[in-house]
Design an enzyme around this catalytic site. Structure first.
Site, PDB file in Angstrom:
ATOM      1  N   GLY A  12      -9.491 106.925 133.185  1.00 21.89           N
ATOM      2  CA  GLY A  12     -10.016 106.904 131.825  1.00 21.89           C
ATOM      3  C   GLY A  12      -8.993 107.174 130.740  1.00 21.89           C
ATOM      4  CG  ASN A  14      -6.321 102.002 128.790  1.00 24.19           C
ATOM      5  OD1 ASN A  14      -5.667 101.544 127.855  1.00 24.19           O
ATOM      6  ND2 ASN A  14      -5.866 102.008 130.033  1.00 24.19           N
ATOM      7  CG  MET A  86     -12.034  99.824 139.324  1.00 25.42           C
ATOM      8  SD  MET A  86     -10.644  98.816 138.750  1.00 25.42           S
ATOM      9  CE  MET A  86     -10.019  98.259 140.332  1.00 25.42           C
ATOM     10  CG  ASN A 103     -10.609  93.739 131.192  1.00 28.76           C
ATOM     11  OD1 ASN A 103     -10.766  94.965 131.318  1.00 28.76           O
ATOM     12  ND2 ASN A 103     -10.024  93.011 132.116  1.00 28.76           N
ATOM     13  CG  HIS A 105      -5.156  92.310 133.862  1.00 34.19           C
ATOM     14  ND1 HIS A 105      -5.903  92.762 134.934  1.00 34.19           N
ATOM     15  CD2 HIS A 105      -4.077  91.695 134.392  1.00 34.19           C
ATOM     16  CE1 HIS A 105      -5.303  92.415 136.059  1.00 34.19           C
ATOM     17  NE2 HIS A 105      -4.182  91.778 135.757  1.00 34.19           N
TER      18      HIS A 105
HETATM   19  C1  GRF Z   1      -5.308 100.119 133.222  1.00 37.45           C
HETATM   20  O1  GRF Z   1      -4.006  99.858 133.696  1.00 37.45           O
HETATM   21  C2  GRF Z   1      -5.984  98.864 132.804  1.00 37.45           C
HETATM   22  O2  GRF Z   1      -5.105  97.896 132.319  1.00 37.45           O
HETATM   23  C3  GRF Z   1      -6.607  98.367 134.077  1.00 37.45           C
HETATM   24  O3  GRF Z   1      -7.027  99.528 134.740  1.00 37.45           O
HETATM   25  C4  GRF Z   1      -6.207 100.631 134.349  1.00 37.45           C
HETATM   26  C5  GRF Z   1      -7.130 101.725 133.906  1.00 37.45           C
HETATM   27  O4  GRF Z   1      -6.431 102.929 133.688  1.00 37.45           O
HETATM   28  N1  GRF Z   1      -7.668  97.420 133.822  1.00 37.45           N
HETATM   29  P1  GRF Z   1      -7.178 104.150 132.996  1.00 37.45           P
HETATM   30  O5  GRF Z   1      -8.401 104.483 133.845  1.00 37.45           O
HETATM   31  O6  GRF Z   1      -7.550 103.734 131.613  1.00 37.45           O
HETATM   32  O7  GRF Z   1      -6.200 105.293 133.002  1.00 37.45           O
END
Ligand code: GRF
Length: 192
Positions: A12, A14, A86, A103, A105
């Site tokens: 989490g 992000n 996921m 999203n 990525h």
């Molecule tokens: C990030 O690298 C994002 O790009 C990918 O999953 C990861 C999530 O990381 N889709 P976090 O849970 O936000 O630390």
């Protein structure tokens, strides 16, 4: 004022960067939705003060997807941000929220869609590594690209450094792109 919901499955980081950025605006992050009952993202939500909800896939995918659609319909956000979620969103959810689902990525799409993108980019010897912010469609990491940011492979000397650099790019650009979209009524679901 516009409302955002974030979907995340893991750490989490992000989600937290988005929550902190949205706090500086007049918009609202109304909920974190996760499919992982022990996701660290939940701890972050509690410490930041964002309500969180678990959609438990343990009882079966179609029940969970129906619950997720109900939940999103009830919350009725202007934008949905996937941040390390996921699970693939099924067509009824993608259709219901059309171009209001974003999203992040950790590769330069269309290269290295799917899992373990950073490691696969690094191992491939690609000359540039980076991130893609894109709209979500019914495929896996196939939606229209909104922004990409990258750096030269020779600027980092290990996979760990590449990961740190990629996460820093994510945390700086994804919250900004989302807040800019929240600012533009034409980019939000409620205007559609
Ligand atoms: C990030 O690298 C994002 O790009 C990918 O999953 C990861 C999530 O990381 N889709 P976090 O849970 O936000 O630390």
């Amino acid at each position: 004022m516009a409302e955002l919901v974030v979907l995340a499955s893991g750490s989490g980081s992000n989600f937290e960067a988005i929550a902190r950025r949205v706090r500086t605006t007049h918009h609202r992050l109304t909920a974190l939705i996760t499919n992982t009952p022990d996701a660290y993202a939940i701890r972050r939500a509690e410490s930041i003060g964002v309500p969180w909800i678990v959609v438990d896939y343990a009882s079966g995918r179609s029940a969970a997807e129906a619950q997720l659609l109900d939940l999103l319909t009830t919350l009725d956000p202007d934008l949905i941000a996937l941040a390390g979620f996921m699970k693939v969103l099924p067509p009824p959810i993608v259709d219901a929220f059309a171009s209001a689902i974003y999203n992040i990525h950790p590769s330069l799409l269309p290269d290295f869609a799917g899992l373990n993108a950073i490691e696969r980019s690094w191992n491939s010897g690609a000359s540039r590594l980076g991130i893609t912010i894109h709209y979500v469609d019914a495929g896996i990491d196939t939606g229209t690209v909104i922004e990409q940011h990258s750096f030269a492979r020779e600027e980092v000397s290990s996979l760990e450094e590449a990961e740190a650099r990629i996460h820093a790019l994510e945390h700086s650009h994804y919250p900004r792109v989302l807040c800019e979209a929240l600012d533009r009524p034409g980019d939000r679901r409620s205007a559609m």
